[in-house]
Design a protein around this motif. Structure first.
Motif, PDB file in Angstrom:
ATOM      1  N   ASP A  24      -4.919  39.843  66.698  1.00  0.00           N
ATOM      2  CA  ASP A  24      -6.333  39.497  66.793  1.00  0.00           C
ATOM      3  C   ASP A  24      -7.088  39.864  65.524  1.00  0.00           C
ATOM      4  N   ALA A  25      -6.677  40.989  64.916  1.00  0.00           N
ATOM      5  CA  ALA A  25      -7.301  41.382  63.648  1.00  0.00           C
ATOM      6  C   ALA A  25      -7.019  40.321  62.581  1.00  0.00           C
ATOM      7  N   ASP A  26      -5.781  39.838  62.553  1.00  0.00           N
ATOM      8  CA  ASP A  26      -5.423  38.779  61.593  1.00  0.00           C
ATOM      9  C   ASP A  26      -6.232  37.508  61.847  1.00  0.00           C
ATOM     10  N   GLU A  27      -6.352  37.148  63.123  1.00  0.00           N
ATOM     11  CA  GLU A  27      -7.077  35.919  63.473  1.00  0.00           C
ATOM     12  C   GLU A  27      -8.536  36.004  63.020  1.00  0.00           C
ATOM     13  N   LEU A  28      -9.169  37.151  63.321  1.00  0.00           N
ATOM     14  CA  LEU A  28     -10.582  37.327  62.959  1.00  0.00           C
ATOM     15  C   LEU A  28     -10.769  37.259  61.448  1.00  0.00           C
ATOM     16  N   LEU A  29      -9.910  37.959  60.726  1.00  0.00           N
ATOM     17  CA  LEU A  29     -10.026  37.988  59.266  1.00  0.00           C
ATOM     18  C   LEU A  29      -9.806  36.593  58.676  1.00  0.00           C
ATOM     19  N   MET A  30      -8.823  35.873  59.198  1.00  0.00           N
ATOM     20  CA  MET A  30      -8.520  34.532  58.690  1.00  0.00           C
ATOM     21  C   MET A  30      -9.702  33.590  58.916  1.00  0.00           C
ATOM     22  N   LYS A  31     -10.289  33.651  60.109  1.00  0.00           N
ATOM     23  CA  LYS A  31     -11.416  32.771  60.405  1.00  0.00           C
ATOM     24  C   LYS A  31     -12.642  33.137  59.570  1.00  0.00           C
ATOM     25  N   GLY A  44      -9.697  54.892  58.122  1.00  0.00           N
ATOM     26  CA  GLY A  44      -8.830  55.118  56.965  1.00  0.00           C
ATOM     27  C   GLY A  44      -7.439  55.605  57.325  1.00  0.00           C
ATOM     28  N   ILE A  45      -6.844  55.066  58.393  1.00  0.00           N
ATOM     29  CA  ILE A  45      -5.553  55.611  58.828  1.00  0.00           C
ATOM     30  C   ILE A  45      -4.373  55.062  58.034  1.00  0.00           C
ATOM     31  N   SER A  46      -4.546  53.920  57.359  1.00  0.00           N
ATOM     32  CA  SER A  46      -3.493  53.466  56.447  1.00  0.00           C
ATOM     33  C   SER A  46      -4.123  52.531  55.433  1.00  0.00           C
ATOM     34  N   GLN A  47      -3.479  52.413  54.272  1.00  0.00           N
ATOM     35  CA  GLN A  47      -4.038  51.597  53.210  1.00  0.00           C
ATOM     36  C   GLN A  47      -4.207  50.159  53.672  1.00  0.00           C
ATOM     37  N   GLU A  48      -3.203  49.645  54.387  1.00  0.00           N
ATOM     38  CA  GLU A  48      -3.235  48.253  54.809  1.00  0.00           C
ATOM     39  C   GLU A  48      -4.451  47.981  55.712  1.00  0.00           C
ATOM     40  N   TRP A  49      -4.681  48.860  56.696  1.00  0.00           N
ATOM     41  CA  TRP A  49      -5.803  48.662  57.605  1.00  0.00           C
ATOM     42  C   TRP A  49      -7.129  48.873  56.906  1.00  0.00           C
ATOM     43  N   THR A  50      -7.165  49.838  55.992  1.00  0.00           N
ATOM     44  CA  THR A  50      -8.392  50.051  55.218  1.00  0.00           C
ATOM     45  C   THR A  50      -8.716  48.795  54.415  1.00  0.00           C
ATOM     46  N   ASP A  51      -7.686  48.166  53.823  1.00  0.00           N
ATOM     47  CA  ASP A  51      -7.910  46.942  53.051  1.00  0.00           C
ATOM     48  C   ASP A  51      -8.433  45.810  53.940  1.00  0.00           C
ATOM     49  N   MET A  52      -7.859  45.679  55.136  1.00  0.00           N
ATOM     50  CA  MET A  52      -8.315  44.617  56.049  1.00  0.00           C
ATOM     51  C   MET A  52      -9.764  44.842  56.474  1.00  0.00           C
ATOM     52  N   ASP A  53     -10.073  46.098  56.879  1.00  0.00           N
ATOM     53  CA  ASP A  53     -11.455  46.471  57.233  1.00  0.00           C
ATOM     54  C   ASP A  53     -12.408  46.109  56.106  1.00  0.00           C
ATOM     55  N   ARG A  54     -12.012  46.508  54.891  1.00  0.00           N
ATOM     56  CA  ARG A  54     -12.876  46.316  53.729  1.00  0.00           C
ATOM     57  C   ARG A  54     -13.078  44.843  53.423  1.00  0.00           C
ATOM     58  N   GLU A  55     -12.013  44.060  53.566  1.00  0.00           N
ATOM     59  CA  GLU A  55     -12.162  42.640  53.269  1.00  0.00           C
ATOM     60  C   GLU A  55     -13.131  41.994  54.260  1.00  0.00           C
TER      61      GLU A  55
END
Lengths: 183, 183
Positions: free
Chosen positions: A50-57, A101-112
């Motif tokens: 769902d996080a991927d879907e939201l970010l993609m849209k 900030g629990i992992s770099q990948e999730w922090t990057d997604m949040d930030r984007e």
């Protein structure tokens, strides 16, 4: 994954054990290890689609030449639509991952995601649609906070209501509460 | 209580044990039981003073004859001021208690705070200061969500900045992003 989402959203990630998840699906804890390595793995697997879907849209909307106000309205609709459809998953994400900030990948997604929304606010200011003294940084964080806070009060399962709430939320952020002189 | 706030806010309430709290203060777990009965008791003790303070100040503001917009602005200031001063405590409250219905007493406090803010929005609509099609229910929840979400991004320890953020947040909710015709 549905069982894990339910368990995490009821007990909290810290309070839930892999044994709870195994019980929920009627499986031995040992068997669960055939599929996942750790509780963290399971958490990420639960919220990732769902996080991927939201970010993609949001990315796609950001790339269009819609006016900034329309971009924000449509991002709100997509976000609320996912809350309506997948509340336990989004709750786990909001409770355990967002802004932590629990992992770099999730922090990057949040930030984007945040920067796509901030960009829409900035575009609106630059185009003269939004007030030139708007604090886009605070507005962005309040916008995201308002959406994420829905996981605490919104009753899911009604797509029509979801659309209405998203529009009302967008109206608050675009027009504010004050009465406007019509001209 | 400060040690418990730190432990809960780092590990999450579910993931923290009374032993963690005892370690943090350099006390044996057994000795901690001289002061508190359970982890839940400690949680409530940690967040109660600030929750009481916020509710009391919101009640007082609600009872004044300030215009609705000014009531909302001042409630935001009080709320952000407490976040600035007591972030770990407020984080624990937001993470573990707000909107979770964990006890009747806390549900009542949550509801009263929410209804004071909703009342201010309604007063504004009735007085014609706020737009007559404002959805006060959604506006109230977004206002509270925006404040609570600050626990995930706000860097505390700067009262001047706290006041500025509160005012920007209030501006977003009152005026919205859209440019206004000046007249």
């Amino acid at each position: 994954m549905a069982a894990a989402a339910r368990v995490f959203s009821e007990k909290g990630f810290g309070g839930a054990s892999l044994e709870d998840v195994a019980n929920e699906v009627g499986m031995l804890k040992g068997s669960l290890y055939n599929y996942i390595k750790s509780k963290e793995d399971l958490l990420f697997a639960v919220v990732r689609p769902d996080a991927d879907e939201l970010l993609m849209k949001a990315r796609r909307l950001s790339g269009t030449d819609l006016p900034a106000s329309e971009k924000l309205r449509q991002i709100a609709r997509v976000h609320v639509e996912i809350i309506d459809r997948k509340l336990p998953y989004v709750s786990v994400y909001v409770q355990e991952i967002a802004g932590r900030g629990i992992s770099q990948e999730w922090t990057d997604m949040d930030r984007e995601y945040m920067s796509l929304i901030e960009k829409a606010f900035m575009e609106g200011v630059e185009a003269g649609i939004f007030a030139d003294d708007l604090d886009v940084r605070v507005a962005t964080r309040c916008f995201i906070g308002s959406l994420n806070w829905m996981t605490r009060w919104y009753e899911p399962g009604d797509p029509v209501r979801a659309r209405a709430v998203a529009d009302q939320l967008a109206d608050v952020f675009l027009a504010g509460a004050l009465a406007r002189s019509r001209n």
